[in-house]
Scaffold this active site. Structure first.
Site, PDB file in Angstrom:
ATOM      1  N   ASP A  49       0.924  -1.409   0.153  1.00 20.33           N
ATOM      2  CA  ASP A  49      -0.112   0.245  -0.063  1.00 20.33           C
ATOM      3  C   ASP A  49       0.992   1.343   0.046  1.00 20.33           C
ATOM      4  OD1 ASP A  49      -2.552   1.463   0.563  1.00 20.33           O
ATOM      5  OD2 ASP A  49      -1.511   1.977   2.191  1.00 20.33           O
ATOM      6  N   GLU A 121      -2.115  -5.461  -3.568  1.00 15.39           N
ATOM      7  CA  GLU A 121      -1.251  -4.766  -2.888  1.00 15.39           C
ATOM      8  C   GLU A 121       0.010  -5.560  -2.374  1.00 15.39           C
ATOM      9  OE1 GLU A 121      -3.905  -1.276  -1.050  1.00 15.39           O
ATOM     10  OE2 GLU A 121      -3.643  -2.831   0.233  1.00 15.39           O
TER      11      GLU A 121
END
Length: 228
Positions: A49, A121
């Site tokens: 992320d 992610e």
């Protein structure tokens, strides 16, 4: 490590051949099937992320050298949100190679927005740990460029628009209240109410809190400003 044809094909779709394929296998391991000797992808998701965020921030600054922070922020949010990550995961058929527990698989885990977004992610983090930031940037940009090209200041989501509507009128920030949670733990359904301190409110139901909040904000905006 000997890799299956499916994993090799996925690396081709991703655009990165792993020197340490065990990183990819961890990124593809959902918590529903993890064991003490087979860790899941949650820590990688956390890292990925942040890597994605930096690449998107750099890309947006380069794409529009005159944009103000107030214009860049909603574009950034649109590019890093789970919905965008999940859409790219679908494009590269990430769901087909996910390692899921039986209950998660039976409940449609390979198609779930949150599961796909989190795994995307985690895969980004795996590329970063395998080959460094430049490799991760190259993979991200290869898949995100079409989204960057079309994102603009109007990409603000409903919650952001509702917040701006309230602030422009000197109101407190909207609240989002969980009214009900139904369904089994592996497939919950949430009813969320978006509420202003004026008493105006609207509700929505969806398979994730985030989706329900967005839909409730959309419904409330429609009530407050029917002309859109």
């Amino acid at each position: 490590m000997k890799l299956s044809r499916d994993i090799v094909a996925f690396m081709t779709r991703l655009g990165h051949e792993f020197d340490r394929p065990e990183l990819l296998m961890r990124a593809l391991t959902h918590p529903s099937i993890s064991t003490p000797t087979r860790p899941d992808n949650q820590r990688l998701e956390f890292l990925g992320d942040r890597v994605l965020g930096l690449v998107m921030a750099e890309a947006l600054l380069a794409a529009d050298e005159t944009a103000r922070e107030g214009q860049l922020a909603p574009r950034y949010n649109a590019l890093v949100r789970k919905e965008t990550c999940a859409e790219i995961a679908r494009q590269i058929e990430l769901g087909a190679v996910l390692k899921l527990g039986r209950s998660e698989m039976m409940s449609g885990g390979r198609r779930k927005l949150a599961v796909l977004g989190d795994a995307m992610e985690a895969v980004i983090a795996a590329v970063y740990l395998d080959a460094g930031f430049e490799a991760a940037r190259a993979v991200i940009l290869a898949h995100w460029v079409p989204f960057i090209d079309r994102v603009d200041a109007d990409s603000r989501d409903a919650k952001t628009l509702l917040q701006e509507w309230a602030q422009a009128r000197g109101l407190a920030l909207p609240e989002y209240l969980e009214i009900e949670r139904a369904g089994p733990d592996h497939a919950p359904v949430f009813t969320i109410e978006a509420r202003l301190n004026t008493g105006d409110s609207a509700r929505a139901t969806a398979g994730s809190k985030r989706q329900a909040e967005q839909q409730a904000a959309t419904a409330l905006l429609a009530l407050l400003d029917p002309e859109g």
